[in-house]
Design a protein around this motif. Sequence first.
Motif, PDB file in Angstrom:
ATOM      1  N   LEU A   1       1.858   0.051  -8.406  1.00 41.20           N
ATOM      2  CA  LEU A   1       1.456   1.120  -7.476  1.00 41.20           C
ATOM      3  C   LEU A   1       1.807   2.496  -8.032  1.00 41.20           C
ATOM      4  CD1 LEU A   1       2.464  -0.035  -3.860  1.00 41.20           C
ATOM      5  CD2 LEU A   1       0.143   0.390  -4.708  1.00 41.20           C
ATOM      6  N   GLY A   2       2.965   2.583  -8.690  1.00 40.24           N
ATOM      7  CA  GLY A   2       3.421   3.870  -9.209  1.00 40.24           C
ATOM      8  C   GLY A   2       2.949   4.151 -10.632  1.00 40.24           C
ATOM      9  N   GLY A   3       2.241   3.197 -11.227  1.00 37.37           N
ATOM     10  CA  GLY A   3       1.827   3.362 -12.619  1.00 37.37           C
ATOM     11  C   GLY A   3       3.037   3.564 -13.527  1.00 37.37           C
TER      12      GLY A   3
ATOM     13  N   GLY B   1      15.947   5.575 -13.511  1.00 35.48           N
ATOM     14  CA  GLY B   1      15.334   6.879 -13.766  1.00 35.48           C
ATOM     15  C   GLY B   1      13.839   6.915 -13.507  1.00 35.48           C
ATOM     16  N   LEU B   2      13.342   5.909 -12.781  1.00 33.03           N
ATOM     17  CA  LEU B   2      11.894   5.863 -12.538  1.00 33.03           C
ATOM     18  C   LEU B   2      11.557   6.465 -11.182  1.00 33.03           C
ATOM     19  CD1 LEU B   2      11.681   2.256 -13.883  1.00 33.03           C
ATOM     20  CD2 LEU B   2      10.407   4.182 -14.875  1.00 33.03           C
ATOM     21  N   GLU B   3      10.390   7.044 -11.099  1.00 30.28           N
ATOM     22  CA  GLU B   3       9.936   7.634  -9.844  1.00 30.28           C
ATOM     23  C   GLU B   3       9.186   6.574  -9.044  1.00 30.28           C
ATOM     24  OE1 GLU B   3       7.763  11.758  -8.636  1.00 30.28           O
ATOM     25  OE2 GLU B   3       9.097  11.619 -10.362  1.00 30.28           O
ATOM     26  N   VAL B   4       9.895   5.954  -8.100  1.00 34.87           N
ATOM     27  CA  VAL B   4       9.318   4.834  -7.352  1.00 34.87           C
ATOM     28  C   VAL B   4       8.443   5.381  -6.232  1.00 34.87           C
ATOM     29  CG1 VAL B   4       9.850   2.704  -6.134  1.00 34.87           C
ATOM     30  CG2 VAL B   4      11.469   3.597  -7.801  1.00 34.87           C
TER      31      VAL B   4
ATOM     32  N   GLY C   1       0.847  -1.191   0.000  1.00 37.78           N
ATOM     33  CA  GLY C   1       0.000   0.000   0.000  1.00 37.78           C
ATOM     34  C   GLY C   1       0.879   1.235   0.000  1.00 37.78           C
ATOM     35  N   PRO C   2       0.289   2.391  -0.223  1.00 35.30           N
ATOM     36  CA  PRO C   2       1.080   3.620  -0.373  1.00 35.30           C
ATOM     37  C   PRO C   2       1.694   4.106   0.934  1.00 35.30           C
ATOM     38  CG  PRO C   2      -1.282   4.093  -0.472  1.00 35.30           C
ATOM     39  CD  PRO C   2      -1.156   2.608  -0.400  1.00 35.30           C
ATOM     40  N   ALA C   3       2.768   4.869   0.816  1.00 34.78           N
ATOM     41  CA  ALA C   3       3.423   5.559   1.939  1.00 34.78           C
ATOM     42  C   ALA C   3       3.900   6.901   1.382  1.00 34.78           C
ATOM     43  CB  ALA C   3       4.598   4.722   2.454  1.00 34.78           C
ATOM     44  N   PRO C   4       4.292   7.845   2.265  1.00 36.76           N
ATOM     45  CA  PRO C   4       4.789   9.132   1.763  1.00 36.76           C
ATOM     46  C   PRO C   4       5.975   8.953   0.811  1.00 36.76           C
ATOM     47  CG  PRO C   4       4.427   9.226   4.134  1.00 36.76           C
ATOM     48  CD  PRO C   4       4.236   7.795   3.733  1.00 36.76           C
TER      49      PRO C   4
END
Length: 380
Positions: free
Chosen positions: A140-142, A103-106, A57-60
């Motif tokens: 989760l990050g699409g 280079g991905l925004e995890v 699940g998501p976190a900051p």
Amino acid sequence: MSAASGAEAHFRAEFGTEPAGRWAAPGRVNLIGEHTDYNEGFVLPFALPQRTVAAAGPAPAGEWTVCSTFAPGAVSFGTTSPGEVTGWAAYVAGVVWALREAGLEVPGARIALDSEVPVGSGLSSSAALESSVLTALIDLGGLDVPLEQRPALAQRAENVYVGAPTGIMDQSASIRCQAGRALFLDCRSYEVKQIPFDLAAAGLAILVINSNAPHQHVDGEYGARRKSCEEAARILGVPALRDVPFDGLDEALARLDDEVMRRRVRHVVTEDQRVLDTVALLEQGRTREVGSVLTAGHASMRDDFEITVPQVDVAVEAALAAGAYGARMTGGGFGGCVLALIDADRADATTSAVEQAYAKAGFKAPTCWIATAGPGATRL
Ligand code: ADP
Ligand code: MG
């Protein structure tokens, strides 16, 4: 309890909330093609029904917390570099790191893990773990990461972050395998081909025999084999042993002075050919005939590559004596599992034969079960 419910329950207990989803990735067994991966050759694994599940699940942003039924407590980390997170959580931190390096925004995440894959038995619980986490974070990050690029990211996590020198096979199998198929993987181009592997339809089964032999000197022996292969390729003037053609083997061997090196090369070159032979037989529906190829592969690992131990040799011999079409050790060696190709109705008889042979030899009892080819990593 299945790993899917286990991971979900663990997530709830640790984080006091529901996960956003569950992502599963399987362990694997290699039908044939041992120590060919780092020689840029061929392997033919299939995915096991046993899986590792990441409930996530998501976190900051920039915050990750992971826990596992494998070990007590939770581990938190931020933007991380190799060497910072150690122990089992390094596999997870490594995946975050590899994705960021690409280079991905995890996305920040909370992750709870549970697994049905036996740990440290050569069935690749490590790749199952990496692949489940990788798939979870990508979803989760699409993130836009094509399937064919994913195994190399998981491999990088294990090679560079965890520091374990493994080939591309385990992660490829966990991510790209399909149910009822074996995965023919070219370890140079990373091209794959799905090969029909529906044993039940042919009245056959693969019996997996976990030798339960303690792994000894594995890292040192692996390094030595790898070095010997690389040295041989250098002497032969080829980029990798994959480039020594099967019908040019004798010629190549004649150019090597060292007797041990000659045997190492012979294993790798004949093993690549055995993978090709196995693929051809499966594609022609001649599944039983795969048996003798497997057995020849075992002899090559025992005599030429010298990576078997008495426990796996005894299991192979006992299975063959009990009527198996073929049997071989699977995995890197020095313990681990044996697989035997048998008639589906011979599972109990073959298991008893192996158990008796182990008792007679004074070995710790083996663990036997039937493996079927399951699906690759997926969201549940
Ligand atoms: P194999 O991949 O053959 O099972 P490895 O030594 O490569 O053996 O990987 C096993 C390691 O992977 C474990 O020691 C642990 O650090 C990690 N691991 C595997 N499964 C899990 C899990 N479910 N939870 C936490 N760590 C795990
Ligand atoms: Mg592993």
